[in-house]
Design an enzyme around this catalytic site. Structure first.
Site, PDB file in Angstrom:
ATOM      1  N   HIS A   1      12.122  68.481  58.280  1.00  0.00           N
ATOM      2  CA  HIS A   1      13.081  67.818  57.393  1.00  0.00           C
ATOM      3  C   HIS A   1      14.399  67.653  58.130  1.00  0.00           C
ATOM      4  O   HIS A   1      14.676  68.359  59.100  1.00  0.00           O
ATOM      5  CB  HIS A   1      13.300  68.630  56.112  1.00  0.00           C
ATOM      6  CG  HIS A   1      13.876  69.990  56.350  1.00  0.00           C
ATOM      7  ND1 HIS A   1      13.104  71.062  56.764  1.00  0.00           N
ATOM      8  CD2 HIS A   1      15.156  70.454  56.268  1.00  0.00           C
ATOM      9  CE1 HIS A   1      13.875  72.115  56.909  1.00  0.00           C
ATOM     10  NE2 HIS A   1      15.124  71.780  56.626  1.00  0.00           N
TER      11      HIS A   1
ATOM     12  N   LYS B   1      10.546  71.341  63.154  1.00  0.00           N
ATOM     13  CA  LYS B   1      11.274  71.140  61.905  1.00  0.00           C
ATOM     14  C   LYS B   1      10.751  69.885  61.215  1.00  0.00           C
ATOM     15  O   LYS B   1      10.592  68.842  61.855  1.00  0.00           O
ATOM     16  CB  LYS B   1      12.778  71.009  62.198  1.00  0.00           C
ATOM     17  CG  LYS B   1      13.666  71.015  60.968  1.00  0.00           C
ATOM     18  CD  LYS B   1      15.131  70.959  61.369  1.00  0.00           C
ATOM     19  CE  LYS B   1      16.029  70.919  60.152  1.00  0.00           C
ATOM     20  NZ  LYS B   1      17.454  70.750  60.536  1.00  0.00           N
TER      21      LYS B   1
END
Length: 228
Positions: free
Chosen positions: A106, A104
């Site tokens: 963000h 991921k």
């Protein structure tokens, strides 16, 4: 056999997690039994499952570790439920950690869910079942890439007691132990399941009768390591 092991075998049957019949595994092997930990779906089931794992970890390893790591995806609820059970049963707080299948970029970034890992962390790996050891092939480098951690061991719910990927006469769990250098254990082994259920009524029904026992014996004659 310890009482909690007998209760766990009953629990797997009642939760429709351990089934007997004719199944084709991912490995292509034709098996007379099949375990699907994805069938644990209720809060009560997950609470009990965490308790069985916690007791098995305590009996096999003690509680001298910092992080319980459950590989995605099935290992995520296992790690959460078991850390809660360890806190409840033994008053010890350990952190849970899992990996994402995709990194991921963000918000809560990175490849890990739950706790991060730092140098010196003592990590216990938790999984549902190990047939070939493929999951550990993926998990081991992820852990090593995050920090200089010490892997204390691997705990699974059921040791199928069959050969791993090599042709050596060792189980998949023993193969992992030899390849990676950390101990392995299970809540129960398939040997214990057969011993407990063979010709024993379960809710008025015989789960492993003479015919099923013969099918299991034939399976282990082909894929076992001489222990069944």
């Amino acid at each position: 056999m310890e009482q909690y092991k007998q209760e766990f075998i009953d629990f797997m049957i009642e939760s429709d997690v351990l089934k007997f019949g004719d199944f084709t595994l991912k490995s292509g092997r034709k098996s007379p039994f099949f375990m699907n930990a994805g069938a644990y779906v209720t809060g009560t089931q997950l609470r009990k499952l965490g308790e069985y794992y916690a007791k098995a970890i305590h009996d096999n390893y003690g509680l001298d570790f910092d992080v319980l790591f459950g590989p995605a995806y099935k290992g995520i609820p296992l790690s959460v439920a078991t850390t809660m059970a360890i806190s409840e049963l033994y008053g010890k707080d350990v952190r849970y950690c899992s990996n994402r299948k995709e990194v991921k970029d963000h918000g809560d970034t990175g490849i890990l869910l739950g706790s991060g890992l730092k140098d010196g962390d003592r990590v216990m790996i938790i999984e549902d079942v190990t047939t070939s050891g493929k999951s550990i092939e993926e998990t081991f480098p992820i852990l090593r890439a995050q920090a200089d951690v010490q892997i204390k061991g691997l705990i699974v719910s059921l040791n199928r007691c069959e050969r791993g990927k090599s042709e050596k006469p060792v189980t998949a769990l023993e193969e992992i132990r030899e390849l990676y250098g950390f101990p392995t254990a299970a809540i129960v082994t398939m040997e214990e399941v057969v011993e407990y259920l063979y010709n024993r009524p379960h809710n008025g029904k015989i789960i492993i009768d003479d015919q099923m026992k013969a099918s299991i014996d034939a399976y282990y004659a082909q894929y076992g390591v001489g222990k069944q």
